[in-house]
Design a protein around this motif. Structure first.
Motif, PDB file in Angstrom:
ATOM      1  N   UNK A 115     -11.353 -15.171  -1.170  1.00 12.97           N
ATOM      2  CA  UNK A 115     -10.570 -16.327  -0.724  1.00 12.97           C
ATOM      3  C   UNK A 115      -9.448 -15.915   0.221  1.00 12.97           C
ATOM      4  N   UNK A 116      -9.732 -14.945   1.078  1.00 18.44           N
ATOM      5  CA  UNK A 116      -8.762 -14.542   2.087  1.00 18.44           C
ATOM      6  C   UNK A 116      -7.673 -13.613   1.601  1.00 18.44           C
ATOM      7  N   UNK A 117      -7.756 -13.127   0.362  1.00 17.63           N
ATOM      8  CA  UNK A 117      -6.750 -12.222  -0.181  1.00 17.63           C
ATOM      9  C   UNK A 117      -7.420 -10.954  -0.705  1.00 17.63           C
ATOM     10  N   UNK A 118      -6.681  -9.842  -0.694  1.00 16.08           N
ATOM     11  CA  UNK A 118      -7.182  -8.588  -1.242  1.00 16.08           C
ATOM     12  C   UNK A 118      -6.912  -8.581  -2.743  1.00 16.08           C
ATOM     13  N   UNK A 119      -7.968  -8.600  -3.545  1.00 11.27           N
ATOM     14  CA  UNK A 119      -7.839  -8.663  -4.994  1.00 11.27           C
ATOM     15  C   UNK A 119      -8.082  -7.279  -5.588  1.00 11.27           C
ATOM     16  N   UNK A 120      -7.096  -6.756  -6.310  1.00 13.33           N
ATOM     17  CA  UNK A 120      -7.192  -5.433  -6.900  1.00 13.33           C
ATOM     18  C   UNK A 120      -8.144  -5.476  -8.092  1.00 13.33           C
ATOM     19  N   UNK A 121      -9.176  -4.617  -8.070  1.00 19.15           N
ATOM     20  CA  UNK A 121     -10.148  -4.593  -9.166  1.00 19.15           C
ATOM     21  C   UNK A 121     -10.132  -3.270  -9.921  1.00 19.15           C
ATOM     22  N   UNK A 122      -9.390  -2.286  -9.436  1.00 19.98           N
ATOM     23  CA  UNK A 122      -9.292  -1.008 -10.123  1.00 19.98           C
ATOM     24  C   UNK A 122      -8.136  -0.206  -9.571  1.00 19.98           C
ATOM     25  N   UNK A 123      -7.554   0.682 -10.404  1.00 18.35           N
ATOM     26  CA  UNK A 123      -6.379   1.437  -9.964  1.00 18.35           C
ATOM     27  C   UNK A 123      -6.211   2.707 -10.778  1.00 18.35           C
ATOM     28  N   UNK A 124      -5.528   3.668 -10.171  1.00 17.99           N
ATOM     29  CA  UNK A 124      -5.138   4.903 -10.852  1.00 17.99           C
ATOM     30  C   UNK A 124      -3.691   5.169 -10.473  1.00 17.99           C
ATOM     31  N   UNK A 125      -2.803   5.240 -11.454  1.00 18.11           N
ATOM     32  CA  UNK A 125      -1.390   5.469 -11.184  1.00 18.11           C
ATOM     33  C   UNK A 125      -1.106   6.925 -10.852  1.00 18.11           C
ATOM     34  N   UNK A 126      -0.149   7.125  -9.970  1.00 22.36           N
ATOM     35  CA  UNK A 126       0.278   8.476  -9.628  1.00 22.36           C
ATOM     36  C   UNK A 126       1.002   9.099 -10.816  1.00 22.36           C
ATOM     37  N   UNK A 127       1.017  10.418 -10.914  1.00 22.55           N
ATOM     38  CA  UNK A 127       1.753  11.065 -12.003  1.00 22.55           C
ATOM     39  C   UNK A 127       3.256  10.850 -11.848  1.00 22.55           C
ATOM     40  N   UNK A 128       3.970  10.885 -12.942  1.00 22.90           N
ATOM     41  CA  UNK A 128       5.415  10.681 -12.891  1.00 22.90           C
ATOM     42  C   UNK A 128       5.825   9.352 -13.487  1.00 22.90           C
ATOM     43  N   UNK A 129       7.117   9.089 -13.428  1.00 22.99           N
ATOM     44  CA  UNK A 129       7.668   7.887 -14.046  1.00 22.99           C
ATOM     45  C   UNK A 129       7.534   6.649 -13.179  1.00 22.99           C
ATOM     46  N   UNK A 130       7.437   6.848 -11.843  1.00 26.19           N
ATOM     47  CA  UNK A 130       7.389   5.704 -10.938  1.00 26.19           C
ATOM     48  C   UNK A 130       6.066   4.975 -11.073  1.00 26.19           C
ATOM     49  N   UNK A 131       6.108   3.662 -11.231  1.00 31.94           N
ATOM     50  CA  UNK A 131       4.906   2.834 -11.330  1.00 31.94           C
ATOM     51  C   UNK A 131       5.027   1.654 -10.386  1.00 31.94           C
ATOM     52  N   UNK A 132       3.945   1.394  -9.647  1.00 33.84           N
ATOM     53  CA  UNK A 132       3.901   0.222  -8.782  1.00 33.84           C
ATOM     54  C   UNK A 132       3.199  -0.903  -9.518  1.00 33.84           C
ATOM     55  N   UNK A 133       3.447  -2.127  -9.082  1.00 33.34           N
ATOM     56  CA  UNK A 133       2.826  -3.298  -9.698  1.00 33.34           C
ATOM     57  C   UNK A 133       1.410  -3.425  -9.159  1.00 33.34           C
ATOM     58  N   UNK A 134       0.482  -2.643  -9.731  1.00 30.22           N
ATOM     59  CA  UNK A 134      -0.894  -2.615  -9.252  1.00 30.22           C
ATOM     60  C   UNK A 134      -1.853  -3.171 -10.306  1.00 30.22           C
ATOM     61  N   UNK A 135      -1.422  -4.167 -11.049  1.00 31.23           N
ATOM     62  CA  UNK A 135      -2.219  -4.678 -12.156  1.00 31.23           C
ATOM     63  C   UNK A 135      -3.534  -5.278 -11.667  1.00 31.23           C
TER      64      UNK A 135
END
Length: 261
Positions: A115-135
């Motif tokens: 529907x014209x948007x990039x929908x996140x279907x899978x993710x791997x977080x980088x090591x460390x404490x920093x986390x992005x909103x990649x749900x």
């Protein structure tokens, strides 16, 4: 393959796969002699293999005598369709994303255009404490994110224009491209180099690099990306990450297309 696993290989099955791949790589049917030359085996062994494959519908034989040629059989199409139905983009992408994160130390994700948007279907977080909103299920605008621009750039120009305009192209930061006439050349550069760059266009201090993924039909079915902090990252560093993301996207594409490795 590890040396201790080589004893499990079945030579006749190896030969059958070699025969199928030789026929697949040809633009026409092949004779027994041609197949034998292609796989480096005797004509008698190759003939026995072809006969067995033909009995199971995996190859088709046409003609008589020395003029008989072999082509791929319809049973392969049936098996291929079943295999495709069992493979999801997310499942295929996760090992690649894991390696991408290990290589770049950045968070990685895979998305599809819906529907014209990039929908996140899978993710791997980088090591460390920093986390992005990649749900999972998170939707990203196509005009200002690395994964979004990677997907948008694969559409026909007129369709890319429609999708970008329909999203509203809101300004997210001072670097966001909000003019469609400025965005379209950026999409062309993305197509040419094979990856898209988000230089703090979606969020201050955040960069994202995305590259498209292709299936066996030649269609773009998604994109993967690496996301991290800008810090002291320069233009050359970004392009270096772009080449890495592009290489991993190509590897995922080869997997979806049925090529090993």
């Amino acid at each position: 393959m590890p040396p201790n696993e080589s004893r499990y290989r079945v030579q006749s099955l190896d030969r059958a796969v070699d025969v199928l791949e030789a026929i697949e790589s040809a633009d026409r049917g092949l004779t027994v002699t041609e197949v034998a030359a292609a796989v480096g085996a005797s004509k008698s062994a190759v003939f026995a293999t072809l006969h067995t494959l033909a009995e199971r519908g995996l190859v088709l034989s046409q003609g008589q005598g020395s003029g008989r040629v072999y082509r791929l059989g319809f049973a392969l199409a049936r098996l291929g369709q079943h295999a495709l139905s069992q493979v999801s983009l997310r499942d295929a992408a996760m090992p690649v994303l894991t390696e991408l994160t290990e290589r770049t130390r950045m968070s990685s994700r895979v998305a599809s255009l819906e529907a014209g948007l990039a929908v996140i279907v899978g993710q791997v977080n980088a090591p460390g404490l920093l986390r992005f909103d990649l749900r999972m299920g998170h939707r990203e605008l196509p005009h200002c994110t690395g994964v979004g621009k990677a997907l948008l750039a694969q559409l026909p120009l007129s369709r890319a224009r429609e999708v970008a305009i329909a999203s509203g192209m809101p300004r997210r930061t001072g670097r966001t491209i909000v003019d469609i006439e400025e965005l379209l050349p950026e999409l062309e550069r993305t197509r040419q180099r094979g990856y898209a760059l988000d230089r703090e266009e979606d969020a201050e201090g955040i960069v994202c690099v995305g590259a498209p993924v292709w299936d066996h039909t030649g269609a773009c079915v998604g994109a993967i990306s690496a996301t991290g902090l800008l810090l002291d990252m320069g233009e050359e560093d970004l392009h270096g990450i772009g080449e890495i993301v592009h290489a991993h996207a190509n590897r995922l594409s080869r997997h979806l297309q049925g090529h090993p490795g």
